[in-house]
Motif scaffolding. Structure first.
Motif, PDB file in Angstrom:
ATOM      1  N   LEU A 176       0.825  -1.206   0.000  1.00 54.22           N
ATOM      2  CA  LEU A 176       0.000   0.000   0.000  1.00 54.22           C
ATOM      3  C   LEU A 176       0.866   1.265   0.000  1.00 54.22           C
ATOM      4  O   LEU A 176       0.527   2.248  -0.671  1.00 54.22           O
ATOM      5  CB  LEU A 176      -0.923  -0.004   1.221  1.00 54.22           C
ATOM      6  CG  LEU A 176      -2.056  -1.029   1.197  1.00 54.22           C
ATOM      7  CD1 LEU A 176      -2.826  -1.003   2.502  1.00 54.22           C
ATOM      8  CD2 LEU A 176      -2.989  -0.782   0.017  1.00 54.22           C
ATOM      9  N   LEU A 177       1.948   1.257   0.733  1.00 53.16           N
ATOM     10  CA  LEU A 177       2.843   2.416   0.731  1.00 53.16           C
ATOM     11  C   LEU A 177       3.502   2.591  -0.639  1.00 53.16           C
ATOM     12  O   LEU A 177       3.723   3.724  -1.083  1.00 53.16           O
ATOM     13  CB  LEU A 177       3.898   2.264   1.823  1.00 53.16           C
ATOM     14  CG  LEU A 177       3.388   2.416   3.254  1.00 53.16           C
ATOM     15  CD1 LEU A 177       4.482   2.057   4.249  1.00 53.16           C
ATOM     16  CD2 LEU A 177       2.897   3.845   3.508  1.00 53.16           C
ATOM     17  N   LEU A 178       3.829   1.481  -1.291  1.00 57.97           N
ATOM     18  CA  LEU A 178       4.376   1.573  -2.640  1.00 57.97           C
ATOM     19  C   LEU A 178       3.348   2.155  -3.605  1.00 57.97           C
ATOM     20  O   LEU A 178       3.687   3.004  -4.456  1.00 57.97           O
ATOM     21  CB  LEU A 178       4.828   0.188  -3.111  1.00 57.97           C
ATOM     22  CG  LEU A 178       5.510   0.116  -4.484  1.00 57.97           C
ATOM     23  CD1 LEU A 178       6.762   0.983  -4.509  1.00 57.97           C
ATOM     24  CD2 LEU A 178       5.846  -1.322  -4.842  1.00 57.97           C
ATOM     25  N   VAL A 179       2.087   1.743  -3.481  1.00 58.63           N
ATOM     26  CA  VAL A 179       1.024   2.313  -4.315  1.00 58.63           C
ATOM     27  C   VAL A 179       0.855   3.800  -4.015  1.00 58.63           C
ATOM     28  O   VAL A 179       0.690   4.622  -4.926  1.00 58.63           O
ATOM     29  CB  VAL A 179      -0.289   1.553  -4.090  1.00 58.63           C
ATOM     30  CG1 VAL A 179      -1.455   2.257  -4.780  1.00 58.63           C
ATOM     31  CG2 VAL A 179      -0.172   0.127  -4.616  1.00 58.63           C
ATOM     32  N   ALA A 180       0.899   4.176  -2.728  1.00 60.11           N
ATOM     33  CA  ALA A 180       0.778   5.588  -2.353  1.00 60.11           C
ATOM     34  C   ALA A 180       1.921   6.410  -2.928  1.00 60.11           C
ATOM     35  O   ALA A 180       1.717   7.552  -3.376  1.00 60.11           O
ATOM     36  CB  ALA A 180       0.745   5.717  -0.834  1.00 60.11           C
ATOM     37  N   PHE A 181       3.123   5.839  -2.939  1.00 61.15           N
ATOM     38  CA  PHE A 181       4.263   6.545  -3.527  1.00 61.15           C
ATOM     39  C   PHE A 181       4.065   6.759  -5.023  1.00 61.15           C
ATOM     40  O   PHE A 181       4.309   7.857  -5.544  1.00 61.15           O
ATOM     41  CB  PHE A 181       5.550   5.761  -3.268  1.00 61.15           C
ATOM     42  CG  PHE A 181       6.792   6.429  -3.787  1.00 61.15           C
ATOM     43  CD1 PHE A 181       7.471   7.364  -3.020  1.00 61.15           C
ATOM     44  CD2 PHE A 181       7.281   6.126  -5.050  1.00 61.15           C
ATOM     45  CE1 PHE A 181       8.616   7.986  -3.500  1.00 61.15           C
ATOM     46  CE2 PHE A 181       8.417   6.738  -5.542  1.00 61.15           C
ATOM     47  CZ  PHE A 181       9.096   7.673  -4.758  1.00 61.15           C
ATOM     48  N   LEU A 182       3.612   5.720  -5.716  1.00 62.07           N
ATOM     49  CA  LEU A 182       3.383   5.842  -7.160  1.00 62.07           C
ATOM     50  C   LEU A 182       2.254   6.816  -7.473  1.00 62.07           C
ATOM     51  O   LEU A 182       2.339   7.578  -8.446  1.00 62.07           O
ATOM     52  CB  LEU A 182       3.086   4.465  -7.751  1.00 62.07           C
ATOM     53  CG  LEU A 182       4.225   3.440  -7.684  1.00 62.07           C
ATOM     54  CD1 LEU A 182       3.769   2.094  -8.220  1.00 62.07           C
ATOM     55  CD2 LEU A 182       5.452   3.934  -8.443  1.00 62.07           C
ATOM     56  N   VAL A 183       1.202   6.802  -6.656  1.00 62.65           N
ATOM     57  CA  VAL A 183       0.102   7.746  -6.858  1.00 62.65           C
ATOM     58  C   VAL A 183       0.588   9.175  -6.668  1.00 62.65           C
ATOM     59  O   VAL A 183       0.284  10.073  -7.471  1.00 62.65           O
ATOM     60  CB  VAL A 183      -1.061   7.427  -5.901  1.00 62.65           C
ATOM     61  CG1 VAL A 183      -2.088   8.560  -5.892  1.00 62.65           C
ATOM     62  CG2 VAL A 183      -1.734   6.131  -6.298  1.00 62.65           C
ATOM     63  N   GLY A 184       1.360   9.411  -5.604  1.00 59.09           N
ATOM     64  CA  GLY A 184       1.900  10.749  -5.376  1.00 59.09           C
ATOM     65  C   GLY A 184       2.854  11.186  -6.469  1.00 59.09           C
ATOM     66  O   GLY A 184       2.817  12.341  -6.920  1.00 59.09           O
ATOM     67  N   LEU A 185       3.701  10.263  -6.931  1.00 61.93           N
ATOM     68  CA  LEU A 185       4.654  10.584  -7.984  1.00 61.93           C
ATOM     69  C   LEU A 185       3.936  10.944  -9.284  1.00 61.93           C
ATOM     70  O   LEU A 185       4.255  11.965  -9.926  1.00 61.93           O
ATOM     71  CB  LEU A 185       5.598   9.398  -8.204  1.00 61.93           C
ATOM     72  CG  LEU A 185       6.687   9.563  -9.259  1.00 61.93           C
ATOM     73  CD1 LEU A 185       7.675  10.647  -8.840  1.00 61.93           C
ATOM     74  CD2 LEU A 185       7.414   8.237  -9.487  1.00 61.93           C
ATOM     75  N   ALA A 186       2.967  10.124  -9.684  1.00 59.73           N
ATOM     76  CA  ALA A 186       2.237  10.394 -10.921  1.00 59.73           C
ATOM     77  C   ALA A 186       1.411  11.675 -10.813  1.00 59.73           C
ATOM     78  O   ALA A 186       1.355  12.473 -11.756  1.00 59.73           O
ATOM     79  CB  ALA A 186       1.337   9.203 -11.259  1.00 59.73           C
ATOM     80  N   ALA A 187       0.763  11.888  -9.667  1.00 61.18           N
ATOM     81  CA  ALA A 187      -0.078  13.072  -9.507  1.00 61.18           C
ATOM     82  C   ALA A 187       0.755  14.351  -9.524  1.00 61.18           C
ATOM     83  O   ALA A 187       0.386  15.336 -10.186  1.00 61.18           O
ATOM     84  CB  ALA A 187      -0.873  12.970  -8.207  1.00 61.18           C
ATOM     85  N   HIS A 188       1.871  14.359  -8.824  1.00 51.81           N
ATOM     86  CA  HIS A 188       2.721  15.553  -8.812  1.00 51.81           C
ATOM     87  C   HIS A 188       3.284  15.834 -10.209  1.00 51.81           C
ATOM     88  O   HIS A 188       3.428  16.996 -10.598  1.00 51.81           O
ATOM     89  CB  HIS A 188       3.859  15.385  -7.806  1.00 51.81           C
ATOM     90  CG  HIS A 188       3.448  15.649  -6.396  1.00 51.81           C
ATOM     91  ND1 HIS A 188       3.058  16.899  -5.952  1.00 51.81           N
ATOM     92  CD2 HIS A 188       3.366  14.830  -5.321  1.00 51.81           C
ATOM     93  CE1 HIS A 188       2.757  16.834  -4.664  1.00 51.81           C
ATOM     94  NE2 HIS A 188       2.929  15.595  -4.254  1.00 51.81           N
ATOM     95  N   TYR A 189       3.595  14.769 -10.945  1.00 53.19           N
ATOM     96  CA  TYR A 189       4.116  14.978 -12.297  1.00 53.19           C
ATOM     97  C   TYR A 189       3.034  15.554 -13.216  1.00 53.19           C
ATOM     98  O   TYR A 189       3.277  16.505 -13.968  1.00 53.19           O
ATOM     99  CB  TYR A 189       4.638  13.655 -12.856  1.00 53.19           C
ATOM    100  CG  TYR A 189       5.070  13.749 -14.303  1.00 53.19           C
ATOM    101  CD1 TYR A 189       6.263  14.373 -14.654  1.00 53.19           C
ATOM    102  CD2 TYR A 189       4.278  13.219 -15.315  1.00 53.19           C
ATOM    103  CE1 TYR A 189       6.656  14.467 -15.981  1.00 53.19           C
ATOM    104  CE2 TYR A 189       4.656  13.305 -16.637  1.00 53.19           C
ATOM    105  CZ  TYR A 189       5.852  13.934 -16.970  1.00 53.19           C
ATOM    106  OH  TYR A 189       6.227  14.040 -18.284  1.00 53.19           O
ATOM    107  N   LEU A 190       1.826  15.008 -13.143  1.00 52.28           N
ATOM    108  CA  LEU A 190       0.749  15.496 -14.008  1.00 52.28           C
ATOM    109  C   LEU A 190       0.284  16.895 -13.622  1.00 52.28           C
ATOM    110  O   LEU A 190      -0.148  17.674 -14.475  1.00 52.28           O
ATOM    111  CB  LEU A 190      -0.429  14.527 -13.954  1.00 52.28           C
ATOM    112  CG  LEU A 190      -0.182  13.128 -14.544  1.00 52.28           C
ATOM    113  CD1 LEU A 190      -1.378  12.231 -14.313  1.00 52.28           C
ATOM    114  CD2 LEU A 190       0.140  13.211 -16.031  1.00 52.28           C
ATOM    115  N   LEU A 191       0.374  17.216 -12.336  1.00 48.51           N
ATOM    116  CA  LEU A 191      -0.067  18.530 -11.868  1.00 48.51           C
ATOM    117  C   LEU A 191       1.021  19.589 -11.940  1.00 48.51           C
ATOM    118  O   LEU A 191       0.773  20.749 -11.598  1.00 48.51           O
ATOM    119  CB  LEU A 191      -0.586  18.422 -10.429  1.00 48.51           C
ATOM    120  CG  LEU A 191      -1.858  17.584 -10.246  1.00 48.51           C
ATOM    121  CD1 LEU A 191      -2.173  17.405  -8.772  1.00 48.51           C
ATOM    122  CD2 LEU A 191      -3.038  18.225 -10.969  1.00 48.51           C
ATOM    123  N   GLY A 192       2.222  19.211 -12.353  1.00 49.60           N
ATOM    124  CA  GLY A 192       3.289  20.193 -12.529  1.00 49.60           C
ATOM    125  C   GLY A 192       4.227  20.329 -11.362  1.00 49.60           C
ATOM    126  O   GLY A 192       5.138  21.174 -11.398  1.00 49.60           O
TER     127      GLY A 192
END
Length: 298
Positions: A176-192
């Protein structure tokens, strides 16, 4: 209405909701129908042998585990998505800036994704958790054998009942922490919040402060969970299967057991490096240490 100041925008095509609804209904039927048939068959069988109370208890435990694990998985993913959304860069754009309008459209799309991703993670986590009902029922109803192992001095009941459940919890939390890391990484990249540099065009890469803090904290907590996993693997070595027998061999006790302890200490150190990187604003050292640790543990 189009004027000289703005250009007419083409109307967005409406999604085919009927087709999506049909696919969703068929998917639910194909998934739930075999499960319902199996549950009804077990219900009749346990009733015939006068053990319907056991069946009811198993169903209750599976439902409770589904709810608990779904809440945990959804909460962790939702927190990661919420922090990424709140930490998006706030830029003041001109009223007729086409790039700003495009960024707003992207943000709205990402916002919708950040709502549904925690729901999907919650469902899959709940399904994974309820499959562990035997492990947790053994843990809750297990006891002690009155015999301690020769290496750690723990009762054998710990290895039979508690250790499998603790290992399952640690593995699920790590995922779950790995999924949270990937979600945060992808979201920050898409949001700039994370921008990749381009040397030919002279654009330098950068990472915003909220993105750096969130990713560093998530990675640090994941490393602490990894340290707990290495610590539990020390106990699992005592009943590992070898070529001739099952249990701790000479190599296991004198080589692998100290290696697990060293990996535990290294994981705690790497977690501390991630937390320190929040202040020193440099993620290169903890990331490199993580790669070296994972490679050396193989």
């Amino acid at each position: 209405m189009a004027t000289r100041l703005n250009r007419p925008q083409p109307r967005a095509k409406k999604p085919n909701t009927g087709l999506m609804t049909t696919i969703g209904v068929l998917g639910i039927i194909l998934f739930l129908l075999p499960m319902a048939v199996g549950l009804y068959t077990d219900f009749l069988w346990f009733g015939e042998v006068d053990f319907r109370g056991v069946f009811n208890r198993v169903i209750l435990v599976r439902v409770v585990l589904f709810i608990i694990f779904a809440l945990i998985g959804g909460a962790i993913t939702w927190i990661a998505a919420r922090l990424a959304w709140r930490g998006r860069p706030q830029e003041q754009a001109a009223p007729f800036d086409q790039a700003a309008q495009y960024r707003q459209q992207v943000q709205q799309s990402v916002r919708g994704m950040l709502v549904w991703v925690p729901v999907a993670v919650a469902v899959f986590t709940g399904l994974a958790g309820q499959r562990l009902w035997r492990t947790f029922m053994l843990w809750f109803n297990g006891g002690q054998f009155g015999v301690a192992d020769a290496e750690f001095g723990r009762d054998l009941g710990f290895y039979a009942f508690a250790l499998p459940a603790l290992a399952a919890l640690v593995d699920l939390l790590s995922m779950l922490l790995l999924v949270a890391f990937l979600v945060g990484l992808a979201a920050h990249y898409l949001l700039g919040g994370i921008r990749i540099g381009n040397n030919p065009s002279g654009v330098s890469g950068q990472i915003s402060k909220p993105a750096r803090i969130q990713l560093a904290v998530t990675a640090g907590v994941w490393m602490l969970v990894k340290a707990a996993s290495y610590w539990l693997e020390r106990y699992q070595l005592l009943y590992a299967r070898n070529d001739i027998f099952t249990g701790g061999s000479y190599t296991t006790i004198n080589a692998m057991l100290p290696a697990k302890l060293i990996l535990t200490i290294i994981a705690v150190g790497v977690a501390a490096a991630f937390f320190v990187s929040i202040v020193y604003k440099d993620l290169r050292i903890p990331v490199l240490a993580t790669v070296l640790m994972l490679v050396s543990s193989v």
